[in-house]
Design a protein around this motif. Structure first.
Motif, PDB file in Angstrom:
ATOM      1  N   PHE A   1      19.491 -10.861 -57.678  1.00 30.60           N
ATOM      2  CA  PHE A   1      19.212  -9.878 -56.638  1.00 30.60           C
ATOM      3  C   PHE A   1      18.068 -10.379 -55.768  1.00 30.60           C
ATOM      4  CE2 PHE A   1      16.652  -8.865 -60.315  1.00 30.60           C
ATOM      5  CZ  PHE A   1      15.396  -8.557 -59.802  1.00 30.60           C
ATOM      6  N   ALA A   2      18.132 -10.012 -54.496  1.00 33.90           N
ATOM      7  CA  ALA A   2      17.159 -10.505 -53.524  1.00 33.90           C
ATOM      8  C   ALA A   2      16.077  -9.469 -53.276  1.00 33.90           C
ATOM      9  CB  ALA A   2      17.859 -10.829 -52.204  1.00 33.90           C
ATOM     10  N   ILE A   3      14.867  -9.962 -53.052  1.00 29.62           N
ATOM     11  CA  ILE A   3      13.757  -9.084 -52.690  1.00 29.62           C
ATOM     12  C   ILE A   3      13.006  -9.727 -51.535  1.00 29.62           C
ATOM     13  CG2 ILE A   3      13.483  -8.212 -55.032  1.00 29.62           C
ATOM     14  CD1 ILE A   3      11.007 -10.020 -55.256  1.00 29.62           C
ATOM     15  N   LEU A   4      12.229  -8.944 -50.831  1.00 31.03           N
ATOM     16  CA  LEU A   4      11.373  -9.471 -49.780  1.00 31.03           C
ATOM     17  C   LEU A   4       9.980  -9.691 -50.348  1.00 31.03           C
ATOM     18  CD1 LEU A   4      12.349  -7.389 -46.628  1.00 31.03           C
ATOM     19  CD2 LEU A   4      12.860  -9.780 -47.082  1.00 31.03           C
ATOM     20  N   GLU A   5       9.463 -10.874 -50.107  1.00 30.12           N
ATOM     21  CA  GLU A   5       8.137 -11.180 -50.614  1.00 30.12           C
ATOM     22  C   GLU A   5       7.096 -10.504 -49.727  1.00 30.12           C
ATOM     23  OE1 GLU A   5       5.873 -14.995 -52.516  1.00 30.12           O
ATOM     24  OE2 GLU A   5       7.582 -15.292 -51.205  1.00 30.12           O
ATOM     25  N   ASN A   6       6.209  -9.770 -50.327  1.00 29.93           N
ATOM     26  CA  ASN A   6       5.238  -8.984 -49.573  1.00 29.93           C
ATOM     27  C   ASN A   6       3.841  -9.593 -49.741  1.00 29.93           C
ATOM     28  OD1 ASN A   6       4.225  -6.973 -47.973  1.00 29.93           O
ATOM     29  ND2 ASN A   6       3.945  -5.531 -49.671  1.00 29.93           N
ATOM     30  N   GLU A   7       3.687 -10.791 -49.231  1.00 25.53           N
ATOM     31  CA  GLU A   7       2.398 -11.474 -49.309  1.00 25.53           C
ATOM     32  C   GLU A   7       1.784 -11.553 -47.916  1.00 25.53           C
ATOM     33  OE1 GLU A   7       0.624 -15.883 -50.529  1.00 25.53           O
ATOM     34  OE2 GLU A   7       2.627 -15.263 -51.171  1.00 25.53           O
ATOM     35  N   LYS A   8       0.485 -11.334 -47.821  1.00 25.45           N
ATOM     36  CA  LYS A   8      -0.190 -11.320 -46.525  1.00 25.45           C
ATOM     37  C   LYS A   8      -0.151 -12.712 -45.891  1.00 25.45           C
ATOM     38  CE  LYS A   8      -4.667 -10.438 -46.318  1.00 25.45           C
ATOM     39  NZ  LYS A   8      -5.305 -11.384 -45.368  1.00 25.45           N
ATOM     40  N   MET A   9       0.115 -12.748 -44.594  1.00 25.96           N
ATOM     41  CA  MET A   9       0.276 -14.027 -43.901  1.00 25.96           C
ATOM     42  C   MET A   9      -1.045 -14.705 -43.575  1.00 25.96           C
ATOM     43  SD  MET A   9       3.341 -13.505 -41.087  1.00 25.96           S
ATOM     44  CE  MET A   9       3.795 -15.194 -40.732  1.00 25.96           C
ATOM     45  N   TYR A  10      -1.958 -13.946 -43.002  1.00 25.97           N
ATOM     46  CA  TYR A  10      -3.153 -14.552 -42.425  1.00 25.97           C
ATOM     47  C   TYR A  10      -4.438 -14.092 -43.104  1.00 25.97           C
ATOM     48  CZ  TYR A  10       0.072 -15.546 -38.554  1.00 25.97           C
ATOM     49  OH  TYR A  10       1.123 -15.972 -37.800  1.00 25.97           O
ATOM     50  N   LYS A  11      -5.403 -14.998 -43.103  1.00 31.90           N
ATOM     51  CA  LYS A  11      -6.760 -14.617 -43.489  1.00 31.90           C
ATOM     52  C   LYS A  11      -7.464 -14.080 -42.244  1.00 31.90           C
ATOM     53  CE  LYS A  11      -7.353 -17.985 -47.218  1.00 31.90           C
ATOM     54  NZ  LYS A  11      -8.139 -19.156 -47.714  1.00 31.90           N
ATOM     55  N   THR A  12      -8.235 -13.037 -42.425  1.00 30.85           N
ATOM     56  CA  THR A  12      -8.957 -12.438 -41.309  1.00 30.85           C
ATOM     57  C   THR A  12     -10.255 -13.203 -41.046  1.00 30.85           C
ATOM     58  OG1 THR A  12     -10.194 -10.926 -42.721  1.00 30.85           O
ATOM     59  CG2 THR A  12      -8.035 -10.180 -41.928  1.00 30.85           C
ATOM     60  N   ARG A  13     -10.885 -12.891 -39.932  1.00 28.06           N
ATOM     61  CA  ARG A  13     -12.183 -13.504 -39.636  1.00 28.06           C
ATOM     62  C   ARG A  13     -13.192 -13.194 -40.735  1.00 28.06           C
ATOM     63  NH1 ARG A  13     -10.023 -12.002 -34.833  1.00 28.06           N
ATOM     64  NH2 ARG A  13     -10.208 -13.403 -33.050  1.00 28.06           N
ATOM     65  N   ALA A  14     -13.177 -11.955 -41.196  1.00 23.73           N
ATOM     66  CA  ALA A  14     -14.127 -11.557 -42.227  1.00 23.73           C
ATOM     67  C   ALA A  14     -13.904 -12.357 -43.511  1.00 23.73           C
ATOM     68  CB  ALA A  14     -14.004 -10.060 -42.512  1.00 23.73           C
ATOM     69  N   GLU A  15     -12.646 -12.569 -43.877  1.00 20.08           N
ATOM     70  CA  GLU A  15     -12.335 -13.333 -45.085  1.00 20.08           C
ATOM     71  C   GLU A  15     -12.771 -14.785 -44.934  1.00 20.08           C
ATOM     72  OE1 GLU A  15      -8.420 -10.944 -46.764  1.00 20.08           O
ATOM     73  OE2 GLU A  15      -8.179 -12.432 -45.169  1.00 20.08           O
ATOM     74  N   LEU A  16     -12.547 -15.351 -43.746  1.00 18.08           N
ATOM     75  CA  LEU A  16     -12.971 -16.725 -43.515  1.00 18.08           C
ATOM     76  C   LEU A  16     -14.488 -16.852 -43.525  1.00 18.08           C
ATOM     77  CD1 LEU A  16     -10.445 -17.706 -40.693  1.00 18.08           C
ATOM     78  CD2 LEU A  16     -10.475 -18.579 -43.033  1.00 18.08           C
TER      79      LEU A  16
END
Length: 421
Positions: A117-132
């Motif tokens: 069965f297929a699922i959609l991966e729900n992982e965040k794409m980008y790091k924010t300025r604050a995270e960087l």
């Protein structure tokens, strides 16, 4: 006009074929296996010319599986596209809400008769300025005569990344300026090319307009560290128009500062150098330059056309536009790189049937019009006594010591929503 799109119908083999690859990922303790479904396009066209002086080194050929191209692995490329996304002006709120749409499949070994069965991966794409910023990055915008953020500088220890934004159609007069820059496809000469060669006039003007501001940031940081600009590892990146400007900046740092540790990663960018200038660029930076293209889908890398004298540089990584993404957008490029299996992470500079006749016409263009423009420009500079632009910039910042870090405020949007979003 560039006729390379005709390679879809004309090839040296009977037909192109599509195939689906299932690539295994490490097994978990629960005996579950995650398999990523990817579609790869294989085409049979003329191989790269082995006798061409400026062809890619043998280690970059399509028949060899490698995990790095031009010094960039998959994770490093994702970081570069992350910086490109930030360069468009997206605030932390928008960066934080983006997530991958990659399709993954799960199987359960305990129930062999149960269908996958297929699922959609729900992982965040980008790091924010604050995270960087929390990771130790200093983020500094640099501007030109039209805007305060022609791009951003990301500094961490001895590594500096410069990211230029692409065309922003929805940004008022600044966006109009970007469009004018794109369509100003005539050639100009440059002090960066004393041996000859020409550069796209619009992209070169955009680069020069922001170079003084950018150079001041680089020089000030180098002085703060008790070093010179050439002592740092410098990455240059950009999407679309930003990628073209990034390559000019890379050539500039190599020629005017003697910077050898320069690495360039671009996404969906157009041609920027004529054939002569492209060979000069490749002699210095070919092995550390990668351009990612949505092959036979994104039309932007096909301009400015080779028939006018333009030529690409560096190694090409071909990806496909993922489902659910518009062609050419930076999000689509980021997702495509994320989906790419390490066995497919290799350059492909194979050429179409039209490569050789177009290159011959290109050579004639550069020999006749290129040399004429080069000598005319030199004569004009001699008569008018023009000074070297890059030396003027150095003199302007000779005693500069200004270095400021941008305050990172989570959720603050520096600019309105733009095309790169």
């Amino acid at each position: 006009m560039d006729f390379s799109f005709l390679r879809t119908w004309f090839s040296t083999a009977d037909a192109s074929t599509d195939s689906t690859k299932l690539n295994n990922v490490e097994q978990s303790n629960l005996s579950k296996e995650i398999i990523e479904l990817e579609m790869d396009e294989f085409e049979f066209i003329n191989p790269s010319d082995p006798n061409e002086i400026h062809s890619l080194p043998s280690s970059y050929q399509i028949d060899k599986s490698i995990v790095e191209v031009a010094g960039f692995n998959k994770e490093k490329l994702l970081e570069m596209s992350n910086f490109c996304k930030i360069s468009y002006g997206d605030g932390d709120d928008k960066l934080g809400e983006k997530s991958y749409k990659a399709l993954v499949y799960k199987t359960d070994e305990f129930f062999e008769d149960e269908k996958d069965f297929a699922i959609l991966e729900n992982e965040k794409m980008y790091k924010t300025r604050a995270e960087l910023a929390n990771e130790g990055y200093e983020i500094i915008p640099f501007g030109n005569g039209f805007e305060e953020d022609a791009g951003h500088v990301f500094i961490k220890d001895k590594e500096i990344t410069i990211a230029y934004h692409g065309t922003r159609f929805k940004h008022g007069l600044w966006g109009l300026n970007d469009v004018i820059t794109d369509f100003n496809t005539s050639f100009t000469t440059s002090e960066l090319l004393p041996e000859g060669g020409r550069i796209h006039r619009g992209f070169y003007s955009s680069f020069m307009d922001s170079w003084s501001n950018l150079y001041g940031i680089l020089k000030s940081y180098a002085e703060k560290q008790g070093s010179e600009i050439k002592d740092f590892k410098i990455n240059l990146t950009g999407h679309s128009m930003g990628g073209a400007v990034a390559k000019i900046a890379a050539l500039c740092l190599n020629k005017t500062e003697g910077t050898e540790n320069v690495h360039v990663a671009t996404f969906g960018d157009p041609r920027v150098f004529d054939l002569t200038a492209s060979e000069i660029y490749n002699d210095a930076l070919q092995e550390t330059t990668i351009r990612v293209t949505q092959h036979r889908q994104d039309p932007v890398p096909a301009v400015a056309p080779g028939l006018l004298g333009y030529a690409h540089v560096g190694a090409q990584l071909r990806v496909s536009t993922p489902d659910g993404y518009a062609i050419h957008k930076i999000d689509g490029y980021h997702e495509a790189i994320y989906r790419t299996d390490k066995n497919d992470f290799q350059s492909n500079n194979n050429v179409s049937l039209f490569y050789y006749p177009i290159r011959m016409l290109n050579r004639v263009n550069c020999a006749v019009f290129g040399n004429a423009q080069y000598y005319a420009a030199n004569l004009g500079s001699y008569i008018l006594g023009r000074s070297n632009f890059f030396e003027e910039v150095k003199n302007t910042h000779k005693n500069s010591s200004k270095f400021e870090q941008v305050k990172v405020e989570p959720g603050k949007n520096l600019l309105s929503t733009v095309i790169g979003g």
